[in-house]
Design an enzyme around this catalytic site. Structure first.
Site, PDB file in Angstrom:
ATOM      1  N   SER A  20       0.861  -1.178   0.000  1.00 45.26           N
ATOM      2  CA  SER A  20       0.000   0.000   0.000  1.00 45.26           C
ATOM      3  C   SER A  20       0.900   1.231   0.000  1.00 45.26           C
ATOM      4  CB  SER A  20      -0.891   0.020   1.240  1.00 45.26           C
ATOM      5  OG  SER A  20      -1.489   1.305   1.333  1.00 45.26           O
ATOM      6  N   HIS A  45      -1.215  -1.139  -4.342  1.00 50.76           N
ATOM      7  CA  HIS A  45      -2.483  -0.714  -3.763  1.00 50.76           C
ATOM      8  C   HIS A  45      -2.427   0.797  -3.532  1.00 50.76           C
ATOM      9  CE1 HIS A  45      -6.142  -1.648  -1.375  1.00 50.76           C
ATOM     10  NE2 HIS A  45      -5.754  -0.628  -0.607  1.00 50.76           N
ATOM     11  N   ASP A  47      -4.510   4.050  -2.102  1.00 49.67           N
ATOM     12  CA  ASP A  47      -5.623   4.434  -1.237  1.00 49.67           C
ATOM     13  C   ASP A  47      -6.040   5.872  -1.494  1.00 49.67           C
ATOM     14  OD1 ASP A  47      -6.129   2.123   0.448  1.00 49.67           O
ATOM     15  OD2 ASP A  47      -4.083   2.425   1.193  1.00 49.67           O
ATOM     16  N   MET A  49      -8.434   8.863  -0.529  1.00 48.86           N
ATOM     17  CA  MET A  49      -9.284   9.306   0.592  1.00 48.86           C
ATOM     18  C   MET A  49      -9.746  10.740   0.367  1.00 48.86           C
ATOM     19  SD  MET A  49      -7.084   7.893   3.785  1.00 48.86           S
ATOM     20  CE  MET A  49      -6.389   6.239   3.788  1.00 48.86           C
ATOM     21  N   HIS A  78      -8.155   1.738  -4.416  1.00 42.20           N
ATOM     22  CA  HIS A  78      -9.179   1.598  -3.379  1.00 42.20           C
ATOM     23  C   HIS A  78      -9.792   2.974  -3.139  1.00 42.20           C
ATOM     24  CE1 HIS A  78      -9.806   0.562   1.211  1.00 42.20           C
ATOM     25  NE2 HIS A  78     -10.945   0.803   0.583  1.00 42.20           N
ATOM     26  N   MET A  80     -11.825   5.340  -1.253  1.00 43.43           N
ATOM     27  CA  MET A  80     -12.498   5.655   0.015  1.00 43.43           C
ATOM     28  C   MET A  80     -13.080   7.050  -0.114  1.00 43.43           C
ATOM     29  SD  MET A  80      -9.689   4.055   2.591  1.00 43.43           S
ATOM     30  CE  MET A  80      -8.453   3.996   1.319  1.00 43.43           C
ATOM     31  N   MET A 149     -12.149  -5.157   4.709  1.00 37.99           N
ATOM     32  CA  MET A 149     -11.387  -4.210   5.540  1.00 37.99           C
ATOM     33  C   MET A 149     -11.202  -4.795   6.943  1.00 37.99           C
ATOM     34  SD  MET A 149     -10.538  -1.713   3.645  1.00 37.99           S
ATOM     35  CE  MET A 149      -9.688  -0.847   4.968  1.00 37.99           C
ATOM     36  N   ASP A 184      -7.295  -5.896   3.922  1.00 34.77           N
ATOM     37  CA  ASP A 184      -6.617  -4.601   3.976  1.00 34.77           C
ATOM     38  C   ASP A 184      -6.693  -4.010   5.378  1.00 34.77           C
ATOM     39  OD1 ASP A 184      -5.603  -2.071   3.470  1.00 34.77           O
ATOM     40  OD2 ASP A 184      -7.180  -1.481   2.075  1.00 34.77           O
TER      41      ASP A 184
HETATM   42  C1  DX5 Z   1      -6.562   2.008   5.338  1.00 33.06           C
HETATM   43  C2  DX5 Z   1      -6.039   1.678   3.950  1.00 33.06           C
HETATM   44  C3  DX5 Z   1      -4.963   0.650   3.912  1.00 33.06           C
HETATM   45  C4  DX5 Z   1      -3.726   1.017   4.648  1.00 33.06           C
HETATM   46  C5  DX5 Z   1      -3.147  -0.223   5.256  1.00 33.06           C
HETATM   47  O1  DX5 Z   1      -7.516   2.993   5.207  1.00 33.06           O
HETATM   48  O2  DX5 Z   1      -7.095   1.215   3.135  1.00 33.06           O
HETATM   49  O3  DX5 Z   1      -4.662   0.253   2.583  1.00 33.06           O
HETATM   50  O4  DX5 Z   1      -2.777   1.645   3.842  1.00 33.06           O
HETATM   51  O5  DX5 Z   1      -2.100   0.139   6.055  1.00 33.06           O
HETATM   52  P1  DX5 Z   1      -1.485  -0.789   7.154  1.00 33.06           P
HETATM   53  O6  DX5 Z   1      -0.959  -2.010   6.447  1.00 33.06           O
HETATM   54  O7  DX5 Z   1      -0.405   0.039   7.736  1.00 33.06           O
HETATM   55  O8  DX5 Z   1      -2.566  -1.147   8.123  1.00 33.06           O
HETATM   56 ZN    ZN Z   2      -6.715   0.263   1.054  1.00 34.21          ZN
END
Ligand code: DX5
Ligand code: ZN
Length: 237
Positions: A20, A45, A47, A49, A78, A80, A149, A184
């Site tokens: 990630s 991956h 993320d 947000m 991903h 979010m 998740m 994840d």
């Molecule tokens: C959380 C993200 C994850 C995050 C995981 O909101 O969707 O992808 O980066 O990070 P770790 O592995 O540090 O929990």
């Molecule tokens: Zn993620």
């Protein structure tokens, strides 16, 4: 429509430990991606947000484009974000191969998943730790990937929530082998075996990989842990 190529490719590489990039050094983004790829990363991956669906902001389209320029590996994005339907084309154009949306914000998950597939991308659906699996069940046949998740989305470095394991087990019994199961949040050397045993194919790892250099050793260690459990698993899928 057949299985998207990216899913077939990832399926062949299972178990896949997927870095990630949220946990990377963004000042050296290109170098980080290249180092991870050289260390054996099969996919990345990303993320996204929006500070609304989740209480944090990360990065958006220009960063996806930047990553796309330095790797040919699949980009697993991903989302979010609220109203993900607004941005599907934009993320495709930025270079995403796989788009995952949250069932909590999707008014019509079936339509969103179909639109993602019609853009030529693989379609993923995900749910938060407190969202029951029932919310996802009607749409499973439309998913190329289901992401479970194991932390509340929004931040890296949180503690793994075991509620994810029961969801993975139930999903593994429900979906065919051409649907990838991903997990994840809080995945690390202590939790990855449980996830593998529960049926996960893809293991998203942020801090438990990116905080450890050289990446090659750490990636190999995590992959070996996932694999050792998988080999013990007699139950076929
Ligand atoms: C959380 C993200 C994850 C995050 C995981 O909101 O969707 O992808 O980066 O990070 P770790 O592995 O540090 O929990
Ligand atoms: Zn993620």
């Amino acid at each position: 429509m057949g299985t998207p190529l990216v899913i077939a490719e990832l399926r062949n590489a299972v178990p896949v430990v997927e870095p990630s990039l949220l946990a990377c050094d963004f000042g050296r983004l290109a170098e980080e991606v290249q180092q991870l790829e050289a260390a054996g990363a099969q996919s990345f991956h990303l993320d996204i947000m929006d500070g609304h669906f989740v209480p944090n902001l990360s990065f958006g389209l220009p960063v996806v484009e930047a990553v796309r320029r330095v790797t040919t590996r699949p980009l697993d994005v991903h989302l979010m974000i609220d109203n993900p339907g607004r941005f599907l084309e934009a993320f495709r154009d930025a270079g995403a191969d796989l788009l995952t949306v949250h069932v909590e914000v999707a008014e019509r998950p079936d339509e969103l998943l179909a639109r993602i597939r019609s853009l030529g991308l693989a379609a993923g659906l995900t749910l938060n730790p407190d969202t029951p699996l029932a919310a996802l069940e009607p749409y499973l046949s439309l998913c190329d990937l289901v992401l479970v998740m194991s932390v509340e989305p929004g931040f890296g470095g949180q503690r793994f929530r075991p509620v994810a394991l029961e969801k993975l087990r139930r999903l593994r019994r429900r979906v065919g082998s051409d649907t990838l199961l991903s997990v994840d949040g809080g995945v690390n050397p202590e939790t990855i075996r449980d996830c593998a045993r529960a049926g996960a194919d893809l293991f998203v790892v942020g801090t438990a990989l990116l905080d450890y250099n050289p990446y090659q050793e750490r990636l190999a260690e995590l992959t070996a842990l996932a694999k050792s459990t998988r080999d013990l698993e007699v139950e076929p899928w």
